[in-house]
Design an enzyme around this catalytic site. Structure first.
Site, PDB file in Angstrom:
ATOM      1  N   HIS A 153      94.890  44.933 120.706  1.00 34.27           N
ATOM      2  CA  HIS A 153      94.167  43.837 120.068  1.00 34.27           C
ATOM      3  C   HIS A 153      93.603  42.959 121.177  1.00 34.27           C
ATOM      4  O   HIS A 153      94.345  42.446 122.021  1.00 34.27           O
ATOM      5  CB  HIS A 153      95.078  43.013 119.157  1.00 34.27           C
ATOM      6  CG  HIS A 153      94.326  41.963 118.396  1.00 34.27           C
ATOM      7  ND1 HIS A 153      93.812  42.182 117.128  1.00 34.27           N
ATOM      8  CD2 HIS A 153      93.974  40.695 118.739  1.00 34.27           C
ATOM      9  CE1 HIS A 153      93.178  41.093 116.725  1.00 34.27           C
ATOM     10  NE2 HIS A 153      93.267  40.177 117.679  1.00 34.27           N
ATOM     11  N   CYS A 154      92.291  42.775 121.168  1.00 33.78           N
ATOM     12  CA  CYS A 154      91.615  42.043 122.250  1.00 33.78           C
ATOM     13  C   CYS A 154      91.154  40.677 121.758  1.00 33.78           C
ATOM     14  O   CYS A 154      90.324  40.569 120.854  1.00 33.78           O
ATOM     15  CB  CYS A 154      90.425  42.859 122.755  1.00 33.78           C
ATOM     16  SG  CYS A 154      89.554  42.080 124.133  1.00 33.78           S
ATOM     17  N   LEU A 155      91.686  39.628 122.368  1.00 35.02           N
ATOM     18  CA  LEU A 155      91.296  38.271 121.990  1.00 35.02           C
ATOM     19  C   LEU A 155      89.848  37.973 122.369  1.00 35.02           C
ATOM     20  O   LEU A 155      89.190  37.159 121.727  1.00 35.02           O
ATOM     21  CB  LEU A 155      92.221  37.254 122.662  1.00 35.02           C
ATOM     22  CG  LEU A 155      93.676  37.233 122.180  1.00 35.02           C
ATOM     23  CD1 LEU A 155      94.468  36.199 122.973  1.00 35.02           C
ATOM     24  CD2 LEU A 155      93.755  36.922 120.694  1.00 35.02           C
ATOM     25  N   VAL A 158      87.891  39.208 119.469  1.00 37.19           N
ATOM     26  CA  VAL A 158      88.415  38.777 118.171  1.00 37.19           C
ATOM     27  C   VAL A 158      88.583  39.980 117.239  1.00 37.19           C
ATOM     28  O   VAL A 158      88.265  39.912 116.051  1.00 37.19           O
ATOM     29  CB  VAL A 158      87.494  37.734 117.506  1.00 37.19           C
ATOM     30  CG1 VAL A 158      88.297  36.895 116.507  1.00 37.19           C
ATOM     31  CG2 VAL A 158      86.852  36.834 118.520  1.00 37.19           C
ATOM     32  N   ASN A 159      89.061  41.068 117.780  1.00 34.80           N
ATOM     33  CA  ASN A 159      89.150  42.275 116.983  1.00 34.80           C
ATOM     34  C   ASN A 159      90.109  43.246 117.654  1.00 34.80           C
ATOM     35  O   ASN A 159      90.414  43.119 118.837  1.00 34.80           O
ATOM     36  CB  ASN A 159      87.772  42.931 116.866  1.00 34.80           C
ATOM     37  CG  ASN A 159      87.650  43.859 115.675  1.00 34.80           C
ATOM     38  OD1 ASN A 159      88.608  44.067 114.923  1.00 34.80           O
ATOM     39  ND2 ASN A 159      86.472  44.429 115.486  1.00 34.80           N
TER      40      ASN A 159
END
Length: 307
Positions: A153-155, A158-159
């Site tokens: 999950h990559c901040l 946002v996804n």
């Protein structure tokens, strides 16, 4: 009492929304420094200065378009979720249902998650989503659902990065590295002049903006390069960040089809689409891995594992 870090997942989702504005803020600052402050005015100086300015501005804008295209493709593309009521398919060769279909009525088997070995092609069960999981699928606590071929999950985007947007994420890293490298090289003379009392124009504000922009882009260039190389190695082995950790428990990896085939499992076979965040219609139809539910395994192992 153990500290449950997952209670902060909602805060991570909110932080992710802020990160989009942070990314756009850095891009806006870079555009201001490169185009409006330094190389835009250099177009009118004539001679070599104008030629260099044209070259820098052409490269900068071309890479910026590809960077933004790839970035928003990652942001808006669903990484892939498990279809409602998805269940494993019938093993036609053996003439019987997958072993987990029979096990779905065995509460003890599901509770103990006995079939969760990633080296086994049988489908696993997610107790949080209360549903079966296709091969290479993992549950994301931030998104609150299972993601097909989840990488992480990559901040920043946002996804989740999963089966349907992994290529777009890699292209985002690739174009970010090229863009930040071009910016760093183009601002390097100004950075050197800043410390050597060389001739440099502009106000104190523009000088500070140039200095900050160089530092940010140089730092991003180095960090993204390392991250991109790591992901290229994952693509070469047909694995993900999560699977790379889990693979330590097994000596064989059934999904490694060779570097060329592994690459095509992510980027497709049509070379015209390798460097853009999209797939050809033919690849979308003919490569099951791009849909995230089925993955081919090594031919020599296909007879040993149910597909």
């Amino acid at each position: 009492m153990a500290w449950n870090v997952f209670k902060f997942c909602s805060a991570l989702r909110a932080l992710g929304s802020i990160m989009i504005f942070f990314v756009l803020g850095i891009i806006s600052l870079t555009y201001y420094v490169v185009v409006l402050t330094n190389y835009g005015p250099a177009l009118f100086l004539g001679g070599v200065h104008s030629l260099v300015a044209i070259l820098v501005l052409l490269l900068f804008h071309a890479l910026l378009v590809m960077l933004l295209w790839s970035y928003f493709a990652v942001v808006i593309t669903d990484p892939g979720g498990v279809p409602p009521d998805w269940k494993p398919v019938m093993d036609e060769e053996r003439g019987e249902a997958d072993s987990l279909v029979e096990a779905q009525y065995d509460a003890s088997a599901l509770a103990s998650n006995q079939l969760s070995d990633i080296n086994n092609q049988t489908v696993r069960f997610c107790r949080k989503c209360n549903q079966f999981k296709p091969p290479r699928c993992h549950h994301c606590s931030v998104c609150g659902r299972c993601i097909l071929k989840m990488d992480h999950h990559c901040l920043w985007v946002v996804n989740c990065v999963g089966a349907l947007n992994y290529k777009y994420f890699l292209l985002f890293l690739f174009y970010t590295f090229l863009e930040t490298t071009i910016v760093s090289l183009s601002l390097l003379p100004y950075f050197i002049a800043f410390f050597t009392d060389g001739e440099i124009g502009g106000t104190a504000g523009t000088l500070a903006a140039t200095f900050i922009t160089f530092i940010l882009n140089f730092a991003f260039s180095l960090s993204v390069l390392g991250f991109f190389i790591m992901h290229l190695s994952l693509v070469a082995g047909n694995t993900t960040t999560i699977e790379a950790y889990e693979k330590r428990r097994t000596s064989k990896w059934h999904y490694d089809l060779g570097r060329r085939n592994n690459f095509e499992q992510v980027f497709g076979t049509d070379k015209r689409y390798w460097f853009i965040p999209a797939y050809s219609e033919e690849d979308s139809r003919q490569i099951p891995a791009l849909r995230g539910l089925e993955y081919p395994i090594k031919p020599e192992l296909s007879s040993l594992q149910p597909v």
